[in-house]
Design an enzyme around this catalytic site. Structure first.
Site, mmCIF file in Angstrom:
data_model
loop_
_atom_site.group_PDB
_atom_site.id
_atom_site.type_symbol
_atom_site.label_atom_id
_atom_site.label_comp_id
_atom_site.label_asym_id
_atom_site.label_seq_id
_atom_site.Cartn_x
_atom_site.Cartn_y
_atom_site.Cartn_z
ATOM 1 C CE LYS A 1 9.930 2.538 -9.134
ATOM 2 N NZ LYS A 1 8.522 2.374 -9.443
ATOM 3 C CD GLU B 1 1.501 15.264 -0.214
ATOM 4 O OE1 GLU B 1 0.462 14.854 0.735
ATOM 5 O OE2 GLU B 1 1.984 16.467 -0.066
ATOM 6 C CB CYS C 1 -4.073 9.726 -0.440
ATOM 7 S SG CYS C 1 -4.529 11.169 -1.387
ATOM 8 C CD GLU D 1 -4.123 4.280 2.887
ATOM 9 O OE1 GLU D 1 -3.142 3.802 2.972
ATOM 10 O OE2 GLU D 1 -4.518 5.258 2.404
HETATM 11 P P1 NAD Z 1 3.576 2.314 -2.452
HETATM 12 O O1 NAD Z 1 4.244 2.839 -1.295
HETATM 13 O O2 NAD Z 1 3.585 0.656 -2.370
HETATM 14 O O3 NAD Z 1 4.458 2.518 -3.893
HETATM 15 C C1 NAD Z 1 4.404 4.046 -4.363
HETATM 16 C C2 NAD Z 1 5.710 4.264 -5.164
HETATM 17 O O4 NAD Z 1 6.767 3.964 -4.590
HETATM 18 C C3 NAD Z 1 5.558 3.015 -6.428
HETATM 19 O O5 NAD Z 1 6.203 3.833 -7.680
HETATM 20 C C4 NAD Z 1 6.466 1.959 -5.815
HETATM 21 O O6 NAD Z 1 7.161 1.403 -6.900
HETATM 22 C C5 NAD Z 1 7.647 2.782 -5.039
HETATM 23 N N1 NAD Z 1 8.446 2.181 -4.024
HETATM 24 C C6 NAD Z 1 7.798 1.039 -3.326
HETATM 25 N N2 NAD Z 1 8.934 0.487 -2.453
HETATM 26 C C7 NAD Z 1 10.083 1.565 -2.751
HETATM 27 C C8 NAD Z 1 11.179 1.734 -1.987
HETATM 28 N N3 NAD Z 1 11.632 0.660 -1.034
HETATM 29 N N4 NAD Z 1 11.785 2.737 -2.174
HETATM 30 C C9 NAD Z 1 11.492 3.721 -3.185
HETATM 31 N N5 NAD Z 1 10.328 3.767 -3.944
HETATM 32 C C10 NAD Z 1 9.454 2.570 -3.654
HETATM 33 O O7 NAD Z 1 2.074 2.817 -2.695
HETATM 34 P P2 NAD Z 1 0.964 2.428 -3.767
HETATM 35 O O8 NAD Z 1 0.526 1.036 -2.964
HETATM 36 O O9 NAD Z 1 1.607 2.487 -4.868
HETATM 37 O O10 NAD Z 1 0.087 3.512 -3.463
HETATM 38 C C11 NAD Z 1 -1.076 3.480 -2.483
HETATM 39 C C12 NAD Z 1 -0.427 4.317 -1.185
HETATM 40 O O11 NAD Z 1 -0.392 5.700 -1.619
HETATM 41 C C13 NAD Z 1 -1.679 4.408 -0.064
HETATM 42 O O12 NAD Z 1 -1.227 4.233 1.112
HETATM 43 C C14 NAD Z 1 -2.259 5.802 -0.285
HETATM 44 O O13 NAD Z 1 -2.938 6.444 0.905
HETATM 45 C C15 NAD Z 1 -1.254 6.677 -0.759
HETATM 46 N N6 NAD Z 1 -1.331 8.003 -1.611
HETATM 47 C C16 NAD Z 1 -1.056 9.066 -0.935
HETATM 48 C C17 NAD Z 1 -1.575 10.284 -1.384
HETATM 49 C C18 NAD Z 1 -1.182 11.483 -0.764
HETATM 50 O O14 NAD Z 1 -1.318 12.716 -1.372
HETATM 51 N N7 NAD Z 1 -1.131 11.480 0.645
HETATM 52 C C19 NAD Z 1 -1.927 10.211 -2.791
HETATM 53 C C20 NAD Z 1 -2.345 8.884 -3.653
HETATM 54 C C21 NAD Z 1 -1.717 7.828 -2.746
#
Ligand code: NAD
Length: 489
Positions: free
Chosen positions: A186, A261, A295, A392
């Site tokens: 996804k 993550e 991240c 963040e």
């Molecule tokens: P997000 O949590 O909004 O979305 C991430 C993914 O989850 C997307 O595919 C989204 O469609 C899906 N999603 C959203 N709501 C959901 C739900 N209720 N159930 C299941 N899936 C759902 O994050 P984002 O804004 O896309 O990404 C940014 C965040 O990701 C930042 O906080 C960043 O720190 C984190 N990040 C972490 C790492 C790591 O390895 N620790 C790496 C990259 C990004």
């Protein structure tokens, strides 16, 4: 497939792949994907919902139960994963350009991340055929023979964010396949299209139908249905901490295995004795790479008072010289942030930083009128409790403060709910390793930043996540352990 030159799949928005066949979402609804550099539509994405998730999970379950993937001999599975890597490398130019159009990152970075995706497949291909259980001497004596089997966890849901979309999909898919799982991928709403290319490559390389399925759609609809699905055994999620928390709750229904993550607010400590020629570009790149949408972004800077003013001045000067623009333009070093929503969010943090008393020494403004460009922004003397020091931001914003005592700096570094990464710059071996031990984070760099490798586990302490990706631990995360005892006589 090049974005903007839509082939059959995107022209019809048949962006779901279920059991080897491309299809549109049951809802018939689509949403547009934009290029963040010029706000133009680059394609349309099908909005999958629970019906599509049911179909994808059923396909993955059938492929798993029929052992369509696992029954292939290990050398063949390894060859297929190497073939995926070969094909990614063959298509690297196009894939990297697509990544820029979808995500906005500079082309040099896109090429590196797509290459990193290929490396993930090579690294985990190397594990296939080397996954071993154990045998042990049993207390019951030789009448019994005990051994362990490592088995794939089953159907794995792989949920990817937008900030490194192609690479992060590879980082999840490669270990899941190496472990023998079947999968439902996804991608994030804003960056779904290049994932279609990855899935096409995986199929063309010989991964059987049903082993890799793709559901595009909104996180709150398709993502939520996937993580709550009773026939999904494992969720591997990269994204924000609030969504991670929702996933933990949704996964409780059938006690899915969960790897998370999540976010970070990573501290960077620069001591008086640091080599500033080395530290200045590393500190800058540690926060501004991918417009701060990383991240591990080193977003809090603690610099010792003796070098504080010089360091801030040098970082601000270098930030002012960064070439900002469309990632596809030659020489671009920093692209836009991903979307209008993210733009508003980051600008809100910048305004908040000024209001809360942090001193704006560089940037802080929008660049241009089209596209979501934000100047590299540096705050000095940011109060410890200022929002820019605590939350963040996921944008090109560095917040700095001076310190006298290293113990104080370490305490500040650890005064956060996150624990993903950190760094220290010093010429002292003793201080470097003292900080490396003391900072409670999953990744710590000494005199460098964000240098990562597949041999090293990656993940966070505290609210930065659960579990680790990469290395042997990354593979383990997609496996169960079974103990078998046989009575021999
Ligand atoms: P997000 O949590 O909004 O979305 C991430 C993914 O989850 C997307 O595919 C989204 O469609 C899906 N999603 C959203 N709501 C959901 C739900 N209720 N159930 C299941 N899936 C759902 O994050 P984002 O804004 O896309 O990404 C940014 C965040 O990701 C930042 O906080 C960043 O720190 C984190 N990040 C972490 C790492 C790591 O390895 N620790 C790496 C990259 C990004």
């Amino acid at each position: 497939m090049k974005l903007n030159e839509q082939d059959e799949a995107t022209a019809t928005a048949a962006t779901l792949l279920i059991d080897g066949a491309w299809r549109e979402a049951a809802s018939g609804q689509t949403f547009a994907s934009l290029n963040p550099a010029d706000e133009r539509v680059i394609g349309h994405v099908s909005a999958g919902d629970a019906r599509d998730v049911d179909a994808a999970v059923a396909a993955a379950r059938a492929a798993f139960e029929e052992r369509r993937w696992l029954s292939l001999p290990p050398p063949q599975r390894a060859r297929i994963l190497h073939a995926v890597a070969d094909r990614i490398e063959m298509e690297l130019d196009t894939l990297a350009e697509n990544e820029v159009r979808e995500n906005g990152m500079p082309l040099t970075m896109a090429r590196a991340t797509i290459g990193g995706g290929a490396q993930a497949f090579r690294y985990f291909a190397g594990w296939i055929g080397k996954i071993h259980g154990q045998t042990g001497e049993m207390a019951q004596g030789e009448q019994y023979f005990g051994y362990t089997l490592k088995e794939p966890v089953g159907v794995a849901a792989l949920i990817v964010p937008w900030n490194g979309p192609f690479m992060m999909a590879c980082h999840k898919l490669a270990p899941a396949l190496a472990a023998g799982c079947t999968t439902v991928l996804k991608p994030a709403e804003d960056t779904s299209l290049n994932t279609l290319n990855l899935v096409r490559i995986v199929l063309d390389a010989g991964v059987p139908a049903g082993v890799v399925n793709l559901v595009t759609g909104l996180g709150s609809v398709a993502g939520a249905a996937l993580v709550a699905h009773p026939d999904v055994d494992k969720v591997s999620f990269t994204g924000s901490t609030p969504v991670g928390r929702q996933i933990v709750q949704a996964a409780a229904g059938n006690f899915k295995r969960v790897t998370l993550e999540l976010g970070g607010k990573s501290p960077v400590i620069v001591l008086d004795d640091a080599d500033l020629a080395l530290a200045v570009p590393a500190v800058l790149n540690g926060i501004m790479a991918n417009s701060g949408q990383a991240c591990v972004a080193g977003s809090r800077l603690y610099a010792q008072r003796g070098i504080y003013d010089r360091l801030i001045a040098a970082v601000a000067e270098a930030a002012g010289k960064l070439v900002i623009g469309d990632g596809l333009s030659a020489g671009t070093q920093m692209g836009p942030v991903i979307s209008a929503k993210q733009f508003e969010r980051v600008m809100g943090y910048i305004e908040g930083g000024v209001a809360e008393g942090a001193e704006l020494v560089s940037g802080g403004k929008r660049r241009g009128e089209t596209g979501f460009f934000i100047e590299p922004t540096i705050f000095s003397h940011a109060p410890h409790d200022a929002t820019v020091m605590r939350e963040e931001i996921f944008g090109p914003v560095l917040s700095a403060t001076p310190f006298d005592d290293l113990g104080w700096a370490i305490a500040q570094a650890n005064d956060t709910r996150y624990g993903l990464a950190g760094a220290v710059y010093t010429r002292s071996l003793e201080k470097a390793h003292t900080v490396a031990r003391a900072v409670r984070a999953g990744n710590l760099w000494i005199n460098c930043y964000s240098v990562q490798d597949f041999s090293l586990p990656f993940g966070g302490y505290k609210e930065s996540g659960w579990g680790r990706e990469r290395g042997a631990m990354g593979l383990e995360a997609f496996m169960e352990n079974k103990s078998v005892v046989a009575r021999l006589y």
